[in-house]
Design a protein around this motif. Structure first.
Motif, PDB file in Angstrom:
ATOM      1  N   UNK A 343      61.558 -11.048 -90.725  1.00  0.00           N
ATOM      2  CA  UNK A 343      60.281 -10.757 -90.061  1.00  0.00           C
ATOM      3  C   UNK A 343      59.527 -12.030 -89.660  1.00  0.00           C
ATOM      4  N   UNK A 344      59.855 -13.157 -90.344  1.00  0.00           N
ATOM      5  CA  UNK A 344      59.118 -14.395 -90.100  1.00  0.00           C
ATOM      6  C   UNK A 344      60.036 -15.596 -89.879  1.00  0.00           C
ATOM      7  N   UNK A 345      61.310 -15.341 -89.613  1.00  0.00           N
ATOM      8  CA  UNK A 345      62.279 -16.438 -89.573  1.00  0.00           C
ATOM      9  C   UNK A 345      62.138 -17.336 -88.345  1.00  0.00           C
ATOM     10  N   UNK A 346      61.548 -16.830 -87.278  1.00  0.00           N
ATOM     11  CA  UNK A 346      61.404 -17.629 -86.055  1.00  0.00           C
ATOM     12  C   UNK A 346      60.102 -18.433 -86.124  1.00  0.00           C
ATOM     13  N   UNK A 347      60.183 -19.790 -86.056  1.00  0.00           N
ATOM     14  CA  UNK A 347      58.948 -20.588 -86.122  1.00  0.00           C
ATOM     15  C   UNK A 347      57.957 -20.263 -85.009  1.00  0.00           C
ATOM     16  N   UNK A 348      58.443 -19.770 -83.861  1.00  0.00           N
ATOM     17  CA  UNK A 348      57.528 -19.415 -82.777  1.00  0.00           C
ATOM     18  C   UNK A 348      56.674 -18.206 -83.155  1.00  0.00           C
ATOM     19  N   UNK A 349      57.240 -17.308 -83.947  1.00  0.00           N
ATOM     20  CA  UNK A 349      56.457 -16.178 -84.450  1.00  0.00           C
ATOM     21  C   UNK A 349      55.330 -16.689 -85.341  1.00  0.00           C
ATOM     22  N   UNK A 350      55.675 -17.646 -86.201  1.00  0.00           N
ATOM     23  CA  UNK A 350      54.669 -18.207 -87.102  1.00  0.00           C
ATOM     24  C   UNK A 350      53.584 -18.952 -86.312  1.00  0.00           C
ATOM     25  N   UNK A 351      53.990 -19.615 -85.242  1.00  0.00           N
ATOM     26  CA  UNK A 351      53.024 -20.318 -84.396  1.00  0.00           C
ATOM     27  C   UNK A 351      52.091 -19.331 -83.694  1.00  0.00           C
ATOM     28  N   UNK A 352      52.642 -18.210 -83.266  1.00  0.00           N
ATOM     29  CA  UNK A 352      51.807 -17.179 -82.643  1.00  0.00           C
ATOM     30  C   UNK A 352      50.780 -16.653 -83.643  1.00  0.00           C
ATOM     31  N   UNK A 353      51.224 -16.413 -84.865  1.00  0.00           N
ATOM     32  CA  UNK A 353      50.302 -15.945 -85.907  1.00  0.00           C
ATOM     33  C   UNK A 353      49.203 -16.970 -86.130  1.00  0.00           C
ATOM     34  N   UNK A 412      58.913 -13.374 -76.886  1.00  0.00           N
ATOM     35  CA  UNK A 412      59.940 -13.227 -77.920  1.00  0.00           C
ATOM     36  C   UNK A 412      60.423 -11.788 -78.059  1.00  0.00           C
ATOM     37  N   UNK A 413      59.779 -10.866 -77.359  1.00  0.00           N
ATOM     38  CA  UNK A 413      60.196  -9.467 -77.422  1.00  0.00           C
ATOM     39  C   UNK A 413      59.456  -8.629 -78.424  1.00  0.00           C
ATOM     40  N   UNK A 414      58.370  -9.167 -78.985  1.00  0.00           N
ATOM     41  CA  UNK A 414      57.532  -8.386 -79.901  1.00  0.00           C
ATOM     42  C   UNK A 414      56.458  -7.697 -79.064  1.00  0.00           C
ATOM     43  N   UNK A 415      56.720  -6.448 -78.689  1.00  0.00           N
ATOM     44  CA  UNK A 415      55.814  -5.718 -77.813  1.00  0.00           C
ATOM     45  C   UNK A 415      55.535  -4.338 -78.394  1.00  0.00           C
ATOM     46  N   UNK A 416      54.472  -3.742 -77.906  1.00  0.00           N
ATOM     47  CA  UNK A 416      54.076  -2.413 -78.374  1.00  0.00           C
ATOM     48  C   UNK A 416      54.893  -1.365 -77.628  1.00  0.00           C
ATOM     49  N   UNK A 417      55.877  -0.804 -78.300  1.00  0.00           N
ATOM     50  CA  UNK A 417      56.757   0.190 -77.688  1.00  0.00           C
ATOM     51  C   UNK A 417      56.174   1.594 -77.814  1.00  0.00           C
ATOM     52  N   UNK A 418      55.526   1.866 -78.933  1.00  0.00           N
ATOM     53  CA  UNK A 418      55.088   3.236 -79.222  1.00  0.00           C
ATOM     54  C   UNK A 418      53.691   3.547 -78.685  1.00  0.00           C
ATOM     55  N   UNK A 419      52.966   2.519 -78.260  1.00  0.00           N
ATOM     56  CA  UNK A 419      51.632   2.737 -77.721  1.00  0.00           C
ATOM     57  C   UNK A 419      50.555   2.920 -78.759  1.00  0.00           C
ATOM     58  N   UNK A 425      59.303  -5.046 -83.395  1.00  0.00           N
ATOM     59  CA  UNK A 425      60.135  -6.247 -83.305  1.00  0.00           C
ATOM     60  C   UNK A 425      61.073  -6.126 -82.097  1.00  0.00           C
ATOM     61  N   UNK A 426      61.822  -7.185 -81.751  1.00  0.00           N
ATOM     62  CA  UNK A 426      62.669  -7.149 -80.544  1.00  0.00           C
ATOM     63  C   UNK A 426      63.709  -6.034 -80.543  1.00  0.00           C
ATOM     64  N   UNK A 427      64.052  -5.487 -81.731  1.00  0.00           N
ATOM     65  CA  UNK A 427      64.998  -4.362 -81.794  1.00  0.00           C
ATOM     66  C   UNK A 427      64.295  -3.013 -81.699  1.00  0.00           C
ATOM     67  N   UNK A 428      62.973  -3.040 -81.545  1.00  0.00           N
ATOM     68  CA  UNK A 428      62.215  -1.800 -81.422  1.00  0.00           C
ATOM     69  C   UNK A 428      61.814  -1.199 -82.746  1.00  0.00           C
ATOM     70  N   UNK A 429      62.049  -1.938 -83.845  1.00  0.00           N
ATOM     71  CA  UNK A 429      61.695  -1.435 -85.171  1.00  0.00           C
ATOM     72  C   UNK A 429      60.234  -1.743 -85.501  1.00  0.00           C
ATOM     73  N   UNK A 430      59.653  -0.931 -86.373  1.00  0.00           N
ATOM     74  CA  UNK A 430      58.289  -1.165 -86.825  1.00  0.00           C
ATOM     75  C   UNK A 430      58.185  -2.552 -87.449  1.00  0.00           C
ATOM     76  N   UNK A 431      57.140  -3.284 -87.080  1.00  0.00           N
ATOM     77  CA  UNK A 431      56.961  -4.660 -87.566  1.00  0.00           C
ATOM     78  C   UNK A 431      55.639  -4.730 -88.312  1.00  0.00           C
ATOM     79  N   UNK A 432      55.715  -4.692 -89.637  1.00  0.00           N
ATOM     80  CA  UNK A 432      54.532  -4.727 -90.488  1.00  0.00           C
ATOM     81  C   UNK A 432      54.656  -5.913 -91.447  1.00  0.00           C
ATOM     82  N   UNK A 433      53.622  -6.714 -91.525  1.00  0.00           N
ATOM     83  CA  UNK A 433      53.615  -7.866 -92.425  1.00  0.00           C
ATOM     84  C   UNK A 433      52.741  -7.562 -93.641  1.00  0.00           C
TER      85      UNK A 433
END
Length: 593
Positions: A343-353, A412-419, A425-433
């Motif tokens: 969920x946090x392995x990409x440093x760009x994700x951490x930079x966005x946060x 990076x592909x982290x977008x709101x799919x369900x509205x 996440x990029x695979x379309x799975x729920x992304x909760x931290x």
């Protein structure tokens, strides 16, 4: 204060020219008697008790080689000592050692110890105690038992062979008689006094206890059985409520003037009321008084406030890896076995946060806004601001920019799919931290929901979990075979050397993010490797490169460095304020009444 002293000398010490006084003989007698009485009453007095307050209870580990928290340090700062300490310029000065000398190639430093120093139980302090302390921290079972001070012993000669069990001969610290001890290093060492500054524990108390069992021994936990050389003895406690220190009559610098120091565990919200009433006398580390209460306390009249830059910072850490259950159960810290947190392995994700967090909003501007009311600042480098190695310009400044955070995540592909307003996440799975944090520090507790709100404005769903007491929280962070993602913690940094390895080396016990970056390891080692590292300018350049790397790879987002706000009742005399502590030379503290 200097001005007041000078004025007093001028007015009391002599009469201004041209001024004459006619006095009756009987008046002279009365005045002289009064002055004698005043002289007898002035100056340090023996006796009395002072009460300090801390807002979270110690977890109960009162052994310097195993403690982990500042709350235990509040006890140990008065009970234990090292060979050297520091002065107001952060220079090393003598303590249990009277003097020292290094060999020509800087691979050895020999200390000549004070004679006549007694442990709290009356036994003599000797070089064997120094050898034992460092041998215990080098023991193969030390880390498995929860020890995290490996950075103090790793550079010692033969450490790896002894720690791995290849040999049972410890050669890193060697005694030559009762009062002479030599530290030996594998390579020329640029800061040997730092490594030799660790508090010493008594060999005669622990020699028959296996290192793996020391944490459970009464001698590490119970009042009356914790033994040091310091000015006060740990005498009694009501666990999680109060901790009592009593005068060490045989203290080598002279018996303390105070009878006792009592620590009470008190909610931060009621501290200032008790401070005003005189029911507590001082509030210092960790945390001090809340920034919002500064102006209130300043109006009390009987309270002195000390405000200076803190040796530390608060952070929101990213759990980059988790240990396996097997490693946790065995006590092993084996990076090759760590399980990446996808969920946090990409440093760009951490930079966005990082861009999504309004750090300046947490600090405020000094006009009532923010948690700190402007008494602090956001920082980008995990080295103390007071240190020569600190380089804010080398690090990336993650300015608050929700749009930029969203843009990075979109790419990076982290977008709101369900509205539902939250990103998958990029695979379309729920992304909760998951966001975990401890109780005790009121500012940190209040920051947790603010951080959740900040991140959710960027479409990052955060599960804000129930806070845990520090005694539960720290073991969970240490074990970390859990589903931690984000965590809040504060670090008080060493004032002795800027080397960040104790917190951020891969195998460091306090590396709760489980950051594993080979380039970071290379730079930290390079910064302490002779002969180049004897040049401070060289070390500064290397640490600048490391700070740049840290802020880009971002194992944690540094939230802010809060100003230290210490407060103490003006009935306490003899306190010396140093850049990192107000507990120095506590044997000289005394009270007016």
């Amino acid at each position: 204060m200097v001005g007041m002293i000078l004025a007093a000398c001028n007015s009391d010490g002599e009469t201004e020219k041209g001024e004459t006084t006619e006095t009756k003989p009987e008046d002279v007698t009365e005045t002289d008697t009064a002055e004698e009485d005043a002289t007898e009453e002035a100056g340090p007095k023996k006796g009395g008790t002072i009460v300090g307050a801390m807002y979270s209870a110690p977890t109960g580990m009162f052994n310097p080689i195993f403690y982990e928290e500042a709350y235990e340090s509040n006890i140990l700062d008065f009970t234990h000592e090292g060979l050297v300490t520091q002065n107001e310029k952060l220079e090393f000065i003598a303590s249990l050692a009277e003097k020292w000398e290094s060999n020509d190639d800087q691979t050895e430093i020999t200390f000549f110890l004070r004679e006549g120093v007694k442990w709290h139980d009356g036994e003599d302090f000797t070089a064997e105690d120094v050898v034992y302390t460092y041998q215990a921290m080098s023991d193969p079972d030390y880390e498995m038992a929860g020890g995290v001070r490996v950075n103090y012993v790793a550079p010692l000669l033969g450490y790896e062979a002894y720690q791995s069990g290849e040999t049972d001969e410890f050669v890193g610290v060697v005694a030559d008689g009762d009062y002479k001890v030599t530290f030996k290093f594998t390579e020329p060492n640029v800061s040997p006094l730092y490594y030799a500054s660790f508090p010493i524990i008594p060999k005669h108390i622990f020699k028959d206890i296996p290192v793996k069992d020391i944490t459970e021994a009464a001698e590490s936990k119970e009042p009356g059985k914790v033994v040091g050389t310091g000015p006060f003895k740990f005498a009694d406690m009501i666990e999680r409520e109060q901790y009592i220190l009593e005068r060490n009559e045989d203290y080598w610098k002279g018996a303390p003037l105070l009878d006792s120091i009592v620590w009470k565990v008190i909610a931060q919200s009621v501290m200032i009321g008790l401070l005003e009433k005189g029911e507590i006398d001082f509030v210092a580390s960790p945390g001090g008084i809340a920034p919002a209460d500064h102006d209130i306390v300043a109006d009390f009249g009987n309270i002195n406030i000390v405000e200076q830059a803190d040796f530390g910072y608060q952070l929101m850490g990213f759990k980059l890896n988790h240990r396996t259950t097997a490693d946790v159960e065995s006590g092993a810290v084996t990076p090759d076995n760590w399980i990446p947190n996808k969920k946090l392995s990409d440093p760009k994700v951490r930079q966005a946060i990082a861009h999504a967090v309004n750090r300046q909003g947490l600090v405020g501007t000094g006009h009532g806004e923010g948690l700190l009311h402007g008494r602090g600042q956001p920082i980008n480098s995990p080295i103390a601001q007071q240190m020569w190695a600190y380089d804010e310009s080398a690090a990336t400044n993650y300015e608050y920019d929700v749009d930029k955070a969203g843009q990075i995540l979109d790419e990076l592909g982290y977008v709101d799919v369900t509205g539902d307003g939250f990103r998958e996440d990029p695979e379309g799975n729920e992304w909760i931290l998951n966001l975990d944090y401890p109780t005790g520090n009121e500012l940190r507790e209040r920051s947790a929901p603010i951080l959740q709100s900040d991140l959710e404005k960027a479409g990052i769903k955060v599960n804000l979990r129930q806070p845990a007491e520090m005694s539960v929280y720290v073991p969970a962070l240490t074990n970390d075979n859990t589903d931690f993602d984000l965590y809040l913690i504060g670090w008080s940094l060493s004032s002795t050397d800027p080397d960040p390895a104790g917190l951020w080396a891969t195998r460091a016990g306090y590396n709760f993010s489980r950051w594993n970056n080979p380039k970071s390891e290379e730079l930290m080692q390079k910064a302490v490797t002779a002969p180049e590292a004897f040049d401070q300018a060289y070390r500064k350049d290397v640490y600048a490169e490391w700070q740049k790397l840290y802020s880009e790879d971002l194992p944690a987002l540094l939230l802010y460095a809060q100003n230290s706000l210490w407060a103490y009742n003006d009935r306490i005399q003899g306190i010396k304020i140093l850049p990192a502590t107000m507990y120095q030379d506590s044997h000289e503290w005394w009270v007016e009444n």
